[in-house]
Design a protein around this motif. Structure first.
Motif, PDB file in Angstrom:
ATOM      1  N   GLN A   5       0.983  -1.048  -0.048  1.00 41.40           N
ATOM      2  CA  GLN A   5       0.109  -0.188  -0.067  1.00 41.40           C
ATOM      3  C   GLN A   5       0.911   1.145  -0.041  1.00 41.40           C
ATOM      4  N   PHE A   6       0.427   2.070  -0.713  1.00 43.67           N
ATOM      5  CA  PHE A   6       0.767   3.504  -0.563  1.00 43.67           C
ATOM      6  C   PHE A   6      -0.080   4.834  -0.918  1.00 43.67           C
ATOM      7  N   ASP A   7       0.259   5.694  -0.508  1.00 40.74           N
ATOM      8  CA  ASP A   7      -0.564   7.068  -0.804  1.00 40.74           C
ATOM      9  C   ASP A   7      -0.143   7.400  -2.266  1.00 40.74           C
ATOM     10  N   TYR A   8      -1.101   8.099  -2.887  1.00 45.66           N
ATOM     11  CA  TYR A   8      -0.602   8.540  -4.348  1.00 45.66           C
ATOM     12  C   TYR A   8      -1.137   9.927  -4.506  1.00 45.66           C
ATOM     13  N   LEU A   9       0.125  10.755  -5.026  1.00 45.80           N
ATOM     14  CA  LEU A   9      -0.493  12.046  -5.428  1.00 45.80           C
ATOM     15  C   LEU A   9      -0.168  12.215  -6.855  1.00 45.80           C
ATOM     16  N   ARG A  10      -1.081  12.863  -7.611  1.00 47.55           N
ATOM     17  CA  ARG A  10      -0.885  13.416  -8.912  1.00 47.55           C
ATOM     18  C   ARG A  10      -0.614  14.822  -8.793  1.00 47.55           C
ATOM     19  N   GLU A  16       4.551  21.877  -5.672  1.00 44.88           N
ATOM     20  CA  GLU A  16       3.842  20.787  -4.882  1.00 44.88           C
ATOM     21  C   GLU A  16       4.745  19.430  -4.647  1.00 44.88           C
ATOM     22  N   HIS A  20       6.557  18.446  -0.914  1.00 42.81           N
ATOM     23  CA  HIS A  20       6.266  16.979  -0.474  1.00 42.81           C
ATOM     24  C   HIS A  20       7.467  15.997  -0.165  1.00 42.81           C
ATOM     25  N   TYR A  24       8.555  14.092   3.167  1.00 45.82           N
ATOM     26  CA  TYR A  24       8.707  12.726   3.039  1.00 45.82           C
ATOM     27  C   TYR A  24      10.074  12.310   2.766  1.00 45.82           C
ATOM     28  N   MET A  31       7.173   9.157  -9.373  1.00 47.95           N
ATOM     29  CA  MET A  31       6.773   8.461 -10.494  1.00 47.95           C
ATOM     30  C   MET A  31       6.533   9.023 -11.789  1.00 47.95           C
ATOM     31  N   ALA A  32       7.245   8.816 -12.692  1.00 46.07           N
ATOM     32  CA  ALA A  32       7.261   9.554 -14.172  1.00 46.07           C
ATOM     33  C   ALA A  32       6.599   8.584 -15.083  1.00 46.07           C
ATOM     34  N   GLY A  34       7.089   5.149 -15.012  1.00 45.55           N
ATOM     35  CA  GLY A  34       7.026   4.067 -13.940  1.00 45.55           C
ATOM     36  C   GLY A  34       7.454   2.755 -14.595  1.00 45.55           C
ATOM     37  N   MET A  38       7.382   0.641 -11.476  1.00 45.80           N
ATOM     38  CA  MET A  38       6.345  -0.339 -11.254  1.00 45.80           C
ATOM     39  C   MET A  38       6.455  -1.761 -11.028  1.00 45.80           C
ATOM     40  N   LEU A  50       4.649   7.234  -0.121  1.00 46.59           N
ATOM     41  CA  LEU A  50       3.918   8.201  -1.130  1.00 46.59           C
ATOM     42  C   LEU A  50       4.489   7.880  -2.264  1.00 46.59           C
ATOM     43  N   ASP A  53       3.321  11.380  -8.537  1.00 47.98           N
ATOM     44  CA  ASP A  53       3.274  11.213 -10.047  1.00 47.98           C
ATOM     45  C   ASP A  53       3.500  12.373 -10.614  1.00 47.98           C
TER      46      ASP A  53
END
Lengths: 275, 168
Positions: A5-10, A16, A20, A24, A31-32, A34, A38, A50, A53
């Protein structure tokens, strides 16, 4: 194989992302495309808290010429660079190497900067960047800085990027008329990890050869005007000094053979392109 | 955008083969699993889950990509096309026809991915050469056919597209 599990931020902006990253640090992953991250997530080789993206950040989507450089933003995919009409004129070595980066399907998502950031010893773009003497632009809450590739690439999967920094773009020097560029690779299947990859650049009598897939990071050496037996000896010494290992794909000896034989071909072909 | 929290179910809406489709996904859910388990479109197959085999290839906004290397939440708002969309009214596409004619299918596991890759490639490169088509197919693993018939089908379609383009 599923990611933990992870938090995801676009993310919508560079600001921004860096804010972060400041919070963190290395508990976050950028992730570009991925296409490497991935698989690492699926294998649970990495379990970040986290994922940030960056593919939606418009100021990272540029390919532009700026003075002596071609500057490529962090959201630019390998396939969109390959489709850029000026590519083979401005950076012919990148044009020659890009079709070897992954497959058609992974290049559609994989990014140029992502490949540089991951710093896999056998990956093509870090090798090309090292041979050409490119640069990397980084941003953090503390400000921005630009590193030469020699300062940036530290070893296998290791770069000088600090945990709170985002790679915003990479710069390749623009080619000049009459220079020679050659790229060669040996892999089990076109698009798979290189057993050995070689990139040659001939500029006004000087020849530079870079080798990927043998040492922990791309290794570059100048061979000047050496020819025949003297060139063979220098290539042999180069092959031994890189200290390759046996692995499931090839023996160290096979890798040395490839450096000696293909190295000479690459050098001779690059010289032949000189005018 | 707000952070999508781990372990929570998020609504993801995308366009699947021309129709809006909505389902729930965690931030970590792979697009391949979302398409199959949430949207029920099981034509997309899952092989290696690390981007090597190509079985899960779909088109996202027109481009052939590995759905196992894409998060479902990343595809929100995107046009996603899967093998089910190739023959919407039961009529095979020109590529599917060629696969049938050349017997380019044996067990069929790799086929949906290869069809999606070649559909994208031939759409943007209708003049594709055999070498180029081999490279595209090289992004997929097939353990039955030995690839010969798959290459023949792809070359056949490229030839037909080239001839069709030349006709006045």
């Amino acid at each position: 194989m599923k990611p933990a599990q992870f938090d995801y931020l676009r993310a919508g902006s560079i600001e921004e992302v860096v804010s972060h990253l400041e919070t963190y640090g290395d508990r976050a992953r950028i992730m570009a495309g991925g296409q490497t991250l991935m698989p690492m997530l699926n294998f649970r080789l990495v379990e970040p808290e986290l994922i940030i993206d960056i593919t939606g950040i418009a100021p990272l989507a540029h390919i532009r010429m700026s003075g002596p450089w071609v500057e490529i933003g962090a959201a630019v995919t390998q396939s969109s660079l390959l489709d850029w009409s000026d590519l083979s004129r401005e950076v012919p070595l990148v044009a020659a190497a890009l079709p070897w980066v992954g497959h058609f399907q992974t290049r559609n998502r994989g990014t140029v900067c992502g490949s540089i950031a991951h710093a896999d010893p056998s990956s093509e773009l870090p090798l090309v960047l090292a041979v050409l003497g490119g640069a990397i632009d980084l941003a953090s809450k503390r400000g921005t800085r630009t590193l030469k590739v020699s300062e940036f690439q530290l070893g296998m999967l290791t770069t000088a990027r600090a945990p709170d920094e985002l790679i915003t773009s990479v710069r390749f020097p623009r080619a000049k008329k009459g220079e020679g560029y050659v790229f060669r690779e040996v892999a089990r299947r076109h698009g798979d990890f290189a057993i050995v990859s070689l990139a040659g650049m001939a500029v006004a009598g000087q020849v530079v050869l870079g080798v990927g897939g043998v040492a922990g990071s791309p290794t570059v050496r100048a061979f000047g005007t050496l020819k025949d037996a003297a060139l063979d000896d220098a290539l042999n010494a180069f092959a031994w000094e890189m200290g390759g290992h046996d692995d499931v794909h090839a023996t160290a000896r096979y890798r040395r053979d490839l450096v000696r034989m293909l190295g000479k071909q690459v050098i001779e072909e690059a010289r032949a392109c000189l005018s | 955008m707000p952070i999508l929290k781990a372990g929570e179910r998020h609504t993801v809406t995308l366009t699947l083969n021309g129709r809006p489709a909505t389902g729930y996904a965690e931030s970590r859910t792979l697009l391949s699993d979302f398409i199959r388990h949430e949207l029920g479109a099981t034509g997309t197959h899952v092989g290696c889950e690390h981007g090597v085999c190509g079985a899960c290839t779909v088109r996202v906004d027109g481009k052939a990509v590995r759905s196992c290397l894409t998060l479902a939440v990343q595809a929100a708002g995107c046009q996603v096309e899967t093998v089910e969309g190739l023959a919407p009214r039961g009529t095979l596409s020109i590529l599917q026809e060629a696969f049938k004619r050349h017997h380019a299918v044996q067990c069929g596991y790799c086929t949906p991915g290869i069809l999606m890759s070649l559909t994208h490639y031939l759409e943007t490169n209708p003049e594709a050469t055999e070498m180029q088509l081999r490279e595209v197919i090289g992004g997929h693993l097939c353990r039955c056919t030995g690839y010969t018939q798959i290459v023949a089908a792809a070359v056949d379609v490229a030839t037909r597209l080239r001839e069709a383009a030349r006709k006045p």
